[in-house]
Enzyme design. Structure first.
Site, PDB file in Angstrom:
ATOM      1  N   SER A  86    -123.078 -64.185  16.363  1.00  0.00           N
ATOM      2  CA  SER A  86    -122.681 -63.028  17.173  1.00  0.00           C
ATOM      3  C   SER A  86    -122.527 -63.375  18.659  1.00  0.00           C
ATOM      4  CB  SER A  86    -123.723 -61.910  17.032  1.00  0.00           C
ATOM      5  OG  SER A  86    -123.386 -60.858  17.907  1.00  0.00           O
ATOM      6  N   SER A 144    -122.243 -60.960  20.891  1.00  0.00           N
ATOM      7  CA  SER A 144    -122.704 -59.786  21.640  1.00  0.00           C
ATOM      8  C   SER A 144    -123.792 -60.113  22.661  1.00  0.00           C
ATOM      9  CB  SER A 144    -123.182 -58.692  20.675  1.00  0.00           C
ATOM     10  OG  SER A 144    -122.096 -58.213  19.937  1.00  0.00           O
ATOM     11  N   LYS A 156    -123.728 -51.380   8.984  1.00  0.00           N
ATOM     12  CA  LYS A 156    -123.162 -50.245   9.728  1.00  0.00           C
ATOM     13  C   LYS A 156    -123.276 -48.921   8.962  1.00  0.00           C
ATOM     14  CE  LYS A 156    -119.935 -53.143  12.268  1.00  0.00           C
ATOM     15  NZ  LYS A 156    -118.549 -53.429  12.633  1.00  0.00           N
ATOM     16  N   ASN A 189    -121.996 -48.427  14.758  1.00  0.00           N
ATOM     17  CA  ASN A 189    -122.247 -49.800  15.255  1.00  0.00           C
ATOM     18  C   ASN A 189    -123.032 -49.803  16.555  1.00  0.00           C
ATOM     19  OD1 ASN A 189    -120.258 -48.991  17.106  1.00  0.00           O
ATOM     20  ND2 ASN A 189    -119.508 -51.071  17.312  1.00  0.00           N
ATOM     21  N   ASP A 195    -116.237 -49.376  17.466  1.00  0.00           N
ATOM     22  CA  ASP A 195    -115.175 -50.235  16.900  1.00  0.00           C
ATOM     23  C   ASP A 195    -113.837 -49.502  16.925  1.00  0.00           C
ATOM     24  OD1 ASP A 195    -116.807 -52.387  16.252  1.00  0.00           O
ATOM     25  OD2 ASP A 195    -117.239 -51.634  14.242  1.00  0.00           O
ATOM     26  N   GLY A 246    -107.049 -53.860   3.591  1.00  0.00           N
ATOM     27  CA  GLY A 246    -108.501 -53.730   3.447  1.00  0.00           C
ATOM     28  C   GLY A 246    -108.913 -52.273   3.522  1.00  0.00           C
ATOM     29  N   SER A 265    -114.463 -51.583   8.674  1.00  0.00           N
ATOM     30  CA  SER A 265    -113.591 -51.678   9.852  1.00  0.00           C
ATOM     31  C   SER A 265    -112.229 -51.032   9.578  1.00  0.00           C
ATOM     32  CB  SER A 265    -113.429 -53.127  10.298  1.00  0.00           C
ATOM     33  OG  SER A 265    -112.925 -53.900   9.253  1.00  0.00           O
ATOM     34  N   TYR A 303    -111.898 -62.804  14.965  1.00  0.00           N
ATOM     35  CA  TYR A 303    -111.723 -63.590  16.181  1.00  0.00           C
ATOM     36  C   TYR A 303    -111.329 -65.015  15.761  1.00  0.00           C
ATOM     37  CZ  TYR A 303    -113.356 -65.601  20.688  1.00  0.00           C
ATOM     38  OH  TYR A 303    -113.467 -66.247  21.885  1.00  0.00           O
ATOM     39  N   GLY A 310    -108.901 -60.629  16.880  1.00  0.00           N
ATOM     40  CA  GLY A 310    -109.822 -59.531  17.193  1.00  0.00           C
ATOM     41  C   GLY A 310    -110.639 -59.714  18.458  1.00  0.00           C
TER      42      GLY A 310
HETATM   43  P1  NDP Z   1    -116.250 -54.819   4.610  1.00  0.00           P
HETATM   44  O1  NDP Z   1    -117.126 -55.706   3.803  1.00  0.00           O
HETATM   45  O2  NDP Z   1    -116.681 -53.415   4.839  1.00  0.00           O
HETATM   46  O3  NDP Z   1    -114.785 -54.757   3.933  1.00  0.00           O
HETATM   47  C1  NDP Z   1    -114.134 -55.922   3.525  1.00  0.00           C
HETATM   48  C2  NDP Z   1    -112.745 -55.598   2.970  1.00  0.00           C
HETATM   49  O4  NDP Z   1    -112.104 -56.853   2.761  1.00  0.00           O
HETATM   50  C3  NDP Z   1    -112.734 -54.850   1.649  1.00  0.00           C
HETATM   51  O5  NDP Z   1    -111.646 -53.980   1.627  1.00  0.00           O
HETATM   52  C4  NDP Z   1    -112.543 -55.981   0.634  1.00  0.00           C
HETATM   53  O6  NDP Z   1    -111.836 -55.588  -0.541  1.00  0.00           O
HETATM   54  C5  NDP Z   1    -111.635 -56.916   1.402  1.00  0.00           C
HETATM   55  N1  NDP Z   1    -111.741 -58.308   0.970  1.00  0.00           N
HETATM   56  C6  NDP Z   1    -112.835 -59.097   0.992  1.00  0.00           C
HETATM   57  N2  NDP Z   1    -112.538 -60.326   0.560  1.00  0.00           N
HETATM   58  C7  NDP Z   1    -111.211 -60.314   0.253  1.00  0.00           C
HETATM   59  C8  NDP Z   1    -110.315 -61.295  -0.249  1.00  0.00           C
HETATM   60  N3  NDP Z   1    -110.704 -62.525  -0.514  1.00  0.00           N
HETATM   61  N4  NDP Z   1    -109.026 -60.921  -0.442  1.00  0.00           N
HETATM   62  C9  NDP Z   1    -108.608 -59.679  -0.162  1.00  0.00           C
HETATM   63  N5  NDP Z   1    -109.419 -58.696   0.308  1.00  0.00           N
HETATM   64  C10 NDP Z   1    -110.711 -59.016   0.521  1.00  0.00           C
HETATM   65  O7  NDP Z   1    -116.029 -55.603   5.994  1.00  0.00           O
HETATM   66  P2  NDP Z   1    -115.681 -54.981   7.428  1.00  0.00           P
HETATM   67  O8  NDP Z   1    -114.550 -54.036   7.275  1.00  0.00           O
HETATM   68  O9  NDP Z   1    -116.915 -54.495   8.093  1.00  0.00           O
HETATM   69  O10 NDP Z   1    -115.216 -56.286   8.256  1.00  0.00           O
HETATM   70  C11 NDP Z   1    -114.031 -56.976   7.899  1.00  0.00           C
HETATM   71  C12 NDP Z   1    -113.599 -57.965   8.987  1.00  0.00           C
HETATM   72  O11 NDP Z   1    -113.366 -57.322  10.228  1.00  0.00           O
HETATM   73  C13 NDP Z   1    -114.625 -59.074   9.273  1.00  0.00           C
HETATM   74  O12 NDP Z   1    -113.916 -60.296   9.319  1.00  0.00           O
HETATM   75  C14 NDP Z   1    -115.168 -58.727  10.642  1.00  0.00           C
HETATM   76  O13 NDP Z   1    -115.558 -59.870  11.352  1.00  0.00           O
HETATM   77  C15 NDP Z   1    -113.978 -58.045  11.283  1.00  0.00           C
HETATM   78  N6  NDP Z   1    -114.385 -57.095  12.347  1.00  0.00           N
HETATM   79  C16 NDP Z   1    -114.014 -57.369  13.644  1.00  0.00           C
HETATM   80  C17 NDP Z   1    -114.376 -56.510  14.672  1.00  0.00           C
HETATM   81  C18 NDP Z   1    -113.980 -56.824  16.075  1.00  0.00           C
HETATM   82  O14 NDP Z   1    -114.558 -56.247  17.009  1.00  0.00           O
HETATM   83  N7  NDP Z   1    -113.010 -57.674  16.301  1.00  0.00           N
HETATM   84  C19 NDP Z   1    -115.172 -55.291  14.430  1.00  0.00           C
HETATM   85  C20 NDP Z   1    -115.483 -55.087  13.028  1.00  0.00           C
HETATM   86  C21 NDP Z   1    -115.104 -55.976  12.041  1.00  0.00           C
HETATM   87  P3  NDP Z   1    -112.596 -55.146  -1.925  1.00  0.00           P
HETATM   88  O15 NDP Z   1    -112.948 -53.712  -1.740  1.00  0.00           O
HETATM   89  O16 NDP Z   1    -111.562 -55.361  -2.977  1.00  0.00           O
HETATM   90  O17 NDP Z   1    -113.794 -56.038  -2.048  1.00  0.00           O
END
Ligand code: NDP
Length: 261
Positions: free
Chosen positions: A15, A17, A68, A89, A104, A124, A128, A210, A229
């Site tokens: 992190s 942060s 979260k 968050n 976020d 997704g 997020s 990122y 990001g």
């Molecule tokens: P979640 O675990 O809540 O959601 C993950 C999502 O990704 C789900 O929809 C999942 O689908 C999908 N997924 C996971 N693996 C795969 C794969 N191999 N192929 C296709 N789809 C996939 O995660 P978050 O939403 O909390 O975070 C996601 C990303 O966003 C992270 O990389 C995080 O670092 C980034 N992020 C960046 C922020 C920023 O400030 N820049 C803030 C918040 C997040 P399924 O339902 O089918 O499993």
């Protein structure tokens, strides 16, 4: 007076942060009426989140993956768009206990506010994706959510058009936003040929992660303007910082950007 803050997550070593917040506490010290310090905490048991917050004597905290949703559930009060997203968050100590926010969502929007785009495709459907979808909806944008499985759509289907790759009919979007954690796994979120079809119709590709992700590499190869990001990370941090300090500090974004250079 001194105040302590931290970020909860698991894993948490990566992190940025603590770096951003400690730099801002120091640089903006003269504008804040307390001395702030910010650490990180690797939480093993989600049930202990709020208990740890109080044990550590914190005045505020950030909560990241995978807590979260739990932070939302354990908040004594939830403010703003976090109620719709159902994920928090940022926690701020209040007279009622802990008050939960989601920075976020607004953080993401601050990074695209200047773009005159109407149609957005979100890849997704996790935490997020919910933040990005609900803030875009607040600004009257058209949003389609694409996920590899239907399981996560649940209540999102009441508010957004949701599709799996086989069911996507429209391929024309102003911006395609990758919110999947496929980027963390260093892979593309969908078949390359399918993504090429989507990207060939868009004006901009955004990855919430990122760094240089496979999704952004594909966009660059196809000469589609894109961004990672990093600025969202800074913007959500700056908004959390203002909540911690309980004042508007417009210089926080640039200060935190400086911390990451
Ligand atoms: P979640 O675990 O809540 O959601 C993950 C999502 O990704 C789900 O929809 C999942 O689908 C999908 N997924 C996971 N693996 C795969 C794969 N191999 N192929 C296709 N789809 C996939 O995660 P978050 O939403 O909390 O975070 C996601 C990303 O966003 C992270 O990389 C995080 O670092 C980034 N992020 C960046 C922020 C920023 O400030 N820049 C803030 C918040 C997040 P399924 O339902 O089918 O499993």
């Amino acid at each position: 007076m001194s105040k302590q803050f931290c970020v909860f997550g698991n894993p948490i070593d990566h992190s940025l942060s603590p770096l951003m917040h400690n730099y801002a506490f120091k640089k903006l010290e003269s504008k804040i009426d307390f001395m702030g310090s910010y650490g990180r905490y690797c939480l093993e048991n989600k049930d202990e989140l709020k208990q740890k917050f109080f044990q550590l004597g914190l005045s505020g905290a950030n909560i990241t993956i995978p807590f979260k949703e739990e932070a939302f559930l354990q908040s004594d009060e939830v403010v703003g768009i976090a109620k719709k997203i159902k994920a928090v968050n940022t926690w701020v100590l209040s007279s009622n206990g802990v008050c939960g926010y989601n920075t976020d969502a607004q953080g993401f929007y601050e990074t695209i506010r200047h773009l005159d785009f109407k149609k957005f495709l979100i890849l997704g459907a996790g935490g997020s994706a919910r933040a990005v979808a609900y803030i875009l909806k607040e600004f009257q944008k058209d949003v389609v959510i694409l996920n590899r499985s239907k399981d996560r759509f649940r209540d999102l289907e009441q508010d957004f058009l949701c599709a799996t790759p086989e069911a996507l009919l429209d391929f024309s979007f102003d911006m395609v936003i990758n919110t999947t954690s496929a980027s963390l796994q260093k892979i593309l979120p969908f078949e390359e040929i399918f993504l090429q079809k989507i990207l060939s119709h868009t004006k901009f590709a955004y990855d919430l992660m990122y760094g240089d992700t496979p999704f952004l590499k594909l966009a660059t190869m196809m000469k589609i303007p894109n961004c990672d990001g990093k600025n969202m990370l800074i913007a959500q941090g700056a908004l959390a910082f203002e909540l911690f300090c309980q004042k508007t500090l417009p210089e926080t974004f640039l200060t935190m950007q400086e911390a990451l250079q």
